[in-house]
Design a protein around this motif. Structure first.
Motif, PDB file in Angstrom:
ATOM      1  N   THR A   1       1.725 -12.416  12.166  1.00  0.00           N
ATOM      2  CA  THR A   1       0.531 -13.266  12.300  1.00  0.00           C
ATOM      3  C   THR A   1      -0.654 -12.462  12.808  1.00  0.00           C
ATOM      4  O   THR A   1      -1.774 -12.555  12.270  1.00  0.00           O
ATOM      5  CB  THR A   1       0.821 -14.441  13.256  1.00  0.00           C
ATOM      6  N   MET A   2      -0.432 -11.646  13.824  1.00  0.00           N
ATOM      7  CA  MET A   2      -1.519 -10.829  14.372  1.00  0.00           C
ATOM      8  C   MET A   2      -1.969  -9.760  13.382  1.00  0.00           C
ATOM      9  O   MET A   2      -3.160  -9.451  13.276  1.00  0.00           O
ATOM     10  CB  MET A   2      -1.073 -10.186  15.691  1.00  0.00           C
ATOM     11  N   ALA A   3      -1.011  -9.192  12.655  1.00  0.00           N
ATOM     12  CA  ALA A   3      -1.364  -8.168  11.671  1.00  0.00           C
ATOM     13  C   ALA A   3      -2.235  -8.754  10.568  1.00  0.00           C
ATOM     14  O   ALA A   3      -3.247  -8.152  10.173  1.00  0.00           O
ATOM     15  CB  ALA A   3      -0.087  -7.561  11.072  1.00  0.00           C
ATOM     16  N   ASN A   4      -1.867  -9.921  10.078  1.00  0.00           N
ATOM     17  CA  ASN A   4      -2.670 -10.563   9.034  1.00  0.00           C
ATOM     18  C   ASN A   4      -4.066 -10.920   9.540  1.00  0.00           C
ATOM     19  O   ASN A   4      -5.055 -10.805   8.803  1.00  0.00           O
ATOM     20  CB  ASN A   4      -1.960 -11.814   8.525  1.00  0.00           C
ATOM     21  N   ALA A   5      -4.154 -11.318  10.807  1.00  0.00           N
ATOM     22  CA  ALA A   5      -5.458 -11.641  11.386  1.00  0.00           C
ATOM     23  C   ALA A   5      -6.326 -10.391  11.496  1.00  0.00           C
ATOM     24  O   ALA A   5      -7.545 -10.432  11.261  1.00  0.00           O
ATOM     25  CB  ALA A   5      -5.273 -12.280  12.765  1.00  0.00           C
ATOM     26  N   ALA A   6      -5.712  -9.254  11.836  1.00  0.00           N
ATOM     27  CA  ALA A   6      -6.470  -8.007  11.974  1.00  0.00           C
ATOM     28  C   ALA A   6      -7.014  -7.521  10.639  1.00  0.00           C
ATOM     29  O   ALA A   6      -8.124  -6.981  10.568  1.00  0.00           O
ATOM     30  CB  ALA A   6      -5.581  -6.937  12.598  1.00  0.00           C
ATOM     31  N   VAL A   7      -6.229  -7.695   9.589  1.00  0.00           N
ATOM     32  CA  VAL A   7      -6.691  -7.278   8.261  1.00  0.00           C
ATOM     33  C   VAL A   7      -7.973  -8.020   7.895  1.00  0.00           C
ATOM     34  O   VAL A   7      -8.872  -7.462   7.251  1.00  0.00           O
ATOM     35  CB  VAL A   7      -5.592  -7.519   7.214  1.00  0.00           C
TER      36      VAL A   7
ATOM     37  N   ALA B   1      -1.837  -3.418   8.480  1.00  0.00           N
ATOM     38  CA  ALA B   1      -1.227  -3.495   7.148  1.00  0.00           C
ATOM     39  C   ALA B   1       0.181  -2.896   7.156  1.00  0.00           C
ATOM     40  O   ALA B   1       1.096  -3.418   6.501  1.00  0.00           O
ATOM     41  CB  ALA B   1      -2.106  -2.773   6.136  1.00  0.00           C
ATOM     42  N   GLN B   2       0.360  -1.815   7.908  1.00  0.00           N
ATOM     43  CA  GLN B   2       1.686  -1.201   7.997  1.00  0.00           C
ATOM     44  C   GLN B   2       2.668  -2.123   8.705  1.00  0.00           C
ATOM     45  O   GLN B   2       3.820  -2.273   8.272  1.00  0.00           O
ATOM     46  CB  GLN B   2       1.587   0.127   8.744  1.00  0.00           C
ATOM     47  N   ILE B   3       2.228  -2.734   9.798  1.00  0.00           N
ATOM     48  CA  ILE B   3       3.103  -3.638  10.555  1.00  0.00           C
ATOM     49  C   ILE B   3       3.525  -4.821   9.696  1.00  0.00           C
ATOM     50  O   ILE B   3       4.688  -5.248   9.711  1.00  0.00           O
ATOM     51  CB  ILE B   3       2.398  -4.118  11.843  1.00  0.00           C
ATOM     52  N   ALA B   4       2.588  -5.361   8.932  1.00  0.00           N
ATOM     53  CA  ALA B   4       2.895  -6.530   8.102  1.00  0.00           C
ATOM     54  C   ALA B   4       3.941  -6.220   7.042  1.00  0.00           C
ATOM     55  O   ALA B   4       4.695  -7.109   6.613  1.00  0.00           O
ATOM     56  CB  ALA B   4       1.618  -7.046   7.444  1.00  0.00           C
ATOM     57  N   LYS B   5       4.022  -4.956   6.627  1.00  0.00           N
ATOM     58  CA  LYS B   5       4.947  -4.572   5.555  1.00  0.00           C
ATOM     59  C   LYS B   5       6.293  -4.094   6.066  1.00  0.00           C
ATOM     60  O   LYS B   5       7.152  -3.701   5.253  1.00  0.00           O
ATOM     61  CB  LYS B   5       4.308  -3.483   4.684  1.00  0.00           C
ATOM     62  N   ASP B   6       6.517  -4.118   7.366  1.00  0.00           N
ATOM     63  CA  ASP B   6       7.811  -3.691   7.905  1.00  0.00           C
ATOM     64  C   ASP B   6       8.948  -4.455   7.232  1.00  0.00           C
ATOM     65  O   ASP B   6       8.866  -5.671   7.010  1.00  0.00           O
ATOM     66  CB  ASP B   6       7.875  -3.949   9.417  1.00  0.00           C
ATOM     67  N   ASN B   7      10.021  -3.741   6.934  1.00  0.00           N
ATOM     68  CA  ASN B   7      11.168  -4.361   6.271  1.00  0.00           C
ATOM     69  C   ASN B   7      12.097  -5.011   7.297  1.00  0.00           C
ATOM     70  O   ASN B   7      13.249  -4.621   7.468  1.00  0.00           O
ATOM     71  CB  ASN B   7      11.926  -3.310   5.444  1.00  0.00           C
ATOM     72  N   VAL B   8      11.569  -6.012   7.990  1.00  0.00           N
ATOM     73  CA  VAL B   8      12.346  -6.749   8.989  1.00  0.00           C
ATOM     74  C   VAL B   8      12.292  -8.221   8.579  1.00  0.00           C
ATOM     75  O   VAL B   8      11.251  -8.860   8.693  1.00  0.00           O
ATOM     76  CB  VAL B   8      11.786  -6.569  10.415  1.00  0.00           C
TER      77      VAL B   8
ATOM     78  N   THR C   1       6.856   4.640  15.477  1.00  0.00           N
ATOM     79  CA  THR C   1       5.702   5.169  14.744  1.00  0.00           C
ATOM     80  C   THR C   1       4.462   4.316  14.975  1.00  0.00           C
ATOM     81  O   THR C   1       3.373   4.823  15.209  1.00  0.00           O
ATOM     82  CB  THR C   1       6.021   5.247  13.240  1.00  0.00           C
ATOM     83  N   GLU C   2       4.631   3.003  14.920  1.00  0.00           N
ATOM     84  CA  GLU C   2       3.511   2.095  15.097  1.00  0.00           C
ATOM     85  C   GLU C   2       2.929   2.156  16.503  1.00  0.00           C
ATOM     86  O   GLU C   2       1.719   2.087  16.705  1.00  0.00           O
ATOM     87  CB  GLU C   2       3.934   0.672  14.750  1.00  0.00           C
ATOM     88  N   SER C   3       3.810   2.284  17.489  1.00  0.00           N
ATOM     89  CA  SER C   3       3.342   2.392  18.870  1.00  0.00           C
ATOM     90  C   SER C   3       2.523   3.672  19.080  1.00  0.00           C
ATOM     91  O   SER C   3       1.513   3.670  19.798  1.00  0.00           O
ATOM     92  CB  SER C   3       4.530   2.372  19.843  1.00  0.00           C
ATOM     93  N   SER C   4       2.939   4.765  18.459  1.00  0.00           N
ATOM     94  CA  SER C   4       2.199   6.013  18.563  1.00  0.00           C
ATOM     95  C   SER C   4       0.805   5.859  17.928  1.00  0.00           C
ATOM     96  O   SER C   4      -0.197   6.328  18.489  1.00  0.00           O
ATOM     97  CB  SER C   4       2.967   7.148  17.880  1.00  0.00           C
TER      98      SER C   4
END
Length: 210
Positions: A90-96, A109-116, A201-204
């Motif tokens: 939800t937050m990732a989509n809002a940021a985009v 965009a990377q977070i939203a595409k995580d394979n989870v 990776t995302e945290s870095s």
């Protein structure tokens, strides 16, 4: 005497020349008529017994093994991961849509595409007879916080987003690390391992932004 014999002879000739009754044919049968028994019928061959029916399709074998082999750590991780992942998306989509920082948009965009897969984790909870957590665990925003973030624009949005997303990623990494060491289900542990790698990776990248 002679006249009588002549008369008897003529009578015999008349009887001998009398035509046979219609349909009688030329031969006479003196035995009992053959019995008119119906021809024996061959009973139909019995149908072969049905083979054992296959088990109902239901869940896949993998899902069944996941449901059968799990422990408390698997349940705890899954209940924590579902709301964390939902809010991260939800937050990732809002940021985009709302961020003014290209780095934030790229990370989002990377977070939203995580394979989870949240649906997979919810399916596990259902198989285990569990329901998703209703209480807010670490890293999960309240409804008012999430609504406030979505309604914010510009630089203020970026600042709040970095703060909230950092908390989300840190909580998710902690949950995934704990699952890898204490979990029992191979499928759940594998998901946690893959997620932990992406979260690192995302945290870095988030730390590099600010």
């Amino acid at each position: 005497m002679l006249l009588s014999a002549t008369v008897l002879g003529l009578a015999g000739c008349v009887n001998a020349e009398k035509p046979a009754a219609p349909g009688a044919g030329n031969s006479v049968s003196y035995g009992n008529p053959p019995s008119s028994q119906p021809a024996p019928t061959t009973p139909p061959a019995s149908a072969p017994a049905n083979p054992s029916a296959p088990p109902p399709s239901g869940q896949s074998a993998t899902a069944t093994r996941t449901a059968e082999h799990h422990n408390t750590a698997d349940v705890t991780f899954t209940k924590q991961a579902v709301p964390l992942r939902q809010q991260a998306v939800t937050m990732a989509n809002a940021a985009v849509k709302s961020s003014t920082d290209s780095r934030v948009r790229a990370l989002a965009a990377q977070i939203a595409k995580d394979n989870v897969s949240v649906s997979t984790m919810n399916a596990w909870l259902s198989q285990w007879g569990q329901v998703a957590a209703v209480t807010r665990n670490a890293g999960v925003l309240s409804t008012s916080q999430l609504n406030q973030l979505v309604a914010t624009k510009g630089i203020s949005f970026d600042m709040k987003w970095l703060q909230f997303m950092r908390s989300n990623l840190n909580a998710a990494r902690q949950a995934a690390t704990t699952e890898q060491s204490k979990g029992s289900s191979p499928q759940v542990k594998q998901l946690a391992k893959q997620w932990a790698s992406a979260l690192k990776t995302e945290s870095s990248r988030l730390s590099a932004i600010g």
